[in-house]
Write a protein that holds these residues in place. Structure first.
Motif, PDB file in Angstrom:
ATOM      1  N   PRO A  68      -6.594  -0.429   2.244  1.00 24.54           N
ATOM      2  CA  PRO A  68      -6.255  -1.331   1.139  1.00 24.54           C
ATOM      3  C   PRO A  68      -7.033  -2.638   1.227  1.00 24.54           C
ATOM      4  CG  PRO A  68      -4.520  -1.379   2.793  1.00 24.54           C
ATOM      5  CD  PRO A  68      -5.495  -0.303   3.217  1.00 24.54           C
ATOM      6  N   TYR A 117       0.848  -1.184   0.000  1.00 30.26           N
ATOM      7  CA  TYR A 117       0.000   0.000   0.000  1.00 30.26           C
ATOM      8  C   TYR A 117       0.887   1.238   0.000  1.00 30.26           C
ATOM      9  CZ  TYR A 117      -3.492   3.367   1.749  1.00 30.26           C
ATOM     10  OH  TYR A 117      -4.329   4.438   1.923  1.00 30.26           O
ATOM     11  N   GLU A 156      -2.007   7.743  -0.735  1.00 29.80           N
ATOM     12  CA  GLU A 156      -1.704   6.579   0.093  1.00 29.80           C
ATOM     13  C   GLU A 156      -0.418   6.779   0.894  1.00 29.80           C
ATOM     14  OE1 GLU A 156      -1.705   3.021  -2.210  1.00 29.80           O
ATOM     15  OE2 GLU A 156      -3.824   3.181  -2.786  1.00 29.80           O
ATOM     16  N   ARG A 208       0.165  -0.702  -7.885  1.00 29.57           N
ATOM     17  CA  ARG A 208       0.392  -2.148  -7.801  1.00 29.57           C
ATOM     18  C   ARG A 208       0.269  -2.876  -9.141  1.00 29.57           C
ATOM     19  NH1 ARG A 208      -1.137  -0.254  -3.091  1.00 29.57           N
ATOM     20  NH2 ARG A 208      -3.316   0.144  -3.581  1.00 29.57           N
TER      21      ARG A 208
END
Length: 236
Positions: free
Chosen positions: A212, A164, A180, A168
């Motif tokens: 997340p 996180y 984030e 990704r």
């Protein structure tokens, strides 16, 4: 299977299908037991401290050990394994099924390739050679992977599962996600200021901050992030 990252067990299911075909070809009855070792390495050793305080480095494989015990005690009449490198990867582990086979005179046969059977002395000798070759292959792979990880780390490249705070998926994988990263920084700052993982999670939920892969923040989720070495720029 050495690795089943997502827990799908597709690999072991395919192996079982081939083992069933071999069982039918040999005209054996139905399998009495199926020993699954999914997401389990037959190569990596673990440090084990014995009751007397001595130390040994062994491969931890409970299902494999149970299979050997059942064969030795007559619980099962024989074994069908998918391939030799799925049965063993360490030469010392190969000696145990060979010792038992020589004692109980029961077949331990493969489902692929030349369909090796450890009840035959010629196949046992070949198994020793193949096991050493499989071990070398594992060691060569481990060395190459370790070198790749080192190179990626030295170049600052993202590797492994992306945590996180970073993108990704896609072409921008490994790049920072500002919203984030602000959350991650706040988690560590609040924790170092004395806040608990529970109070941090509670505050985030009250503020409507999206966590997340979940609907709400939890103390377990926060604690896991605090222990994640990736946030300290390290790879374990």
């Amino acid at each position: 299977m050495s690795s089943d990252r997502f827990g799908l067990e597709a690999g072991v299911d395919r192996q079982l299908e081939d083992a069933q075909d071999t069982r039918s070809r040999l005209r054996w009855g139905p399998f009495a037991k199926i020993y699954r070792e999914n997401d389990t390495s037959a190569f990596k050793k673990r440090k084990v401290v014995k009751p007397d305080g001595s130390i040994d480095w062994i491969v931890l494989r409970p299902e494999f050990r149970q299979l050997l015990a059942d064969l030795a005690n007559g619980v099962i009449d024989g074994v069908i394994f998918y391939d030799l490198d799925r049965l063993v990867r360490q030469p010392r582990d190969l000696e145990d099924p060979i010792d038992i086979v020589e004692h109980v005179k029961r077949p331990v046969t493969g489902a692929t390739g030349g369909r090796m059977n450890l009840i035959n002395d010629s196949d046992r000798h070949m198994a020793h050679i193949m096991c050493v070759m499989a071990l070398k292959s594992s060691e060569d792979t481990a060395r190459r992977v370790a070198r790749q990880h080192l190179s990626a780390a030295q170049n600052g490249a993202a590797q492994g599962r992306i945590a996180y705070g970073w993108i990704r998926k896609g072409k921008r994988k490994g790049q920072l996600v500002p919203d984030e990263t602000d959350v991650v920084v706040r988690i560590f700052q609040d924790f170092m200021s004395g806040a608990s993982a529970y109070s941090i999670a509670k505050a985030f939920n009250a503020e409507g901050i999206k966590p997340p892969a979940a609907s709400l923040w939890s103390s377990t989720m926060v604690a896991k992030m605090l222990r994640n070495p990736r946030y300290a720029g390290m790879v374990s």
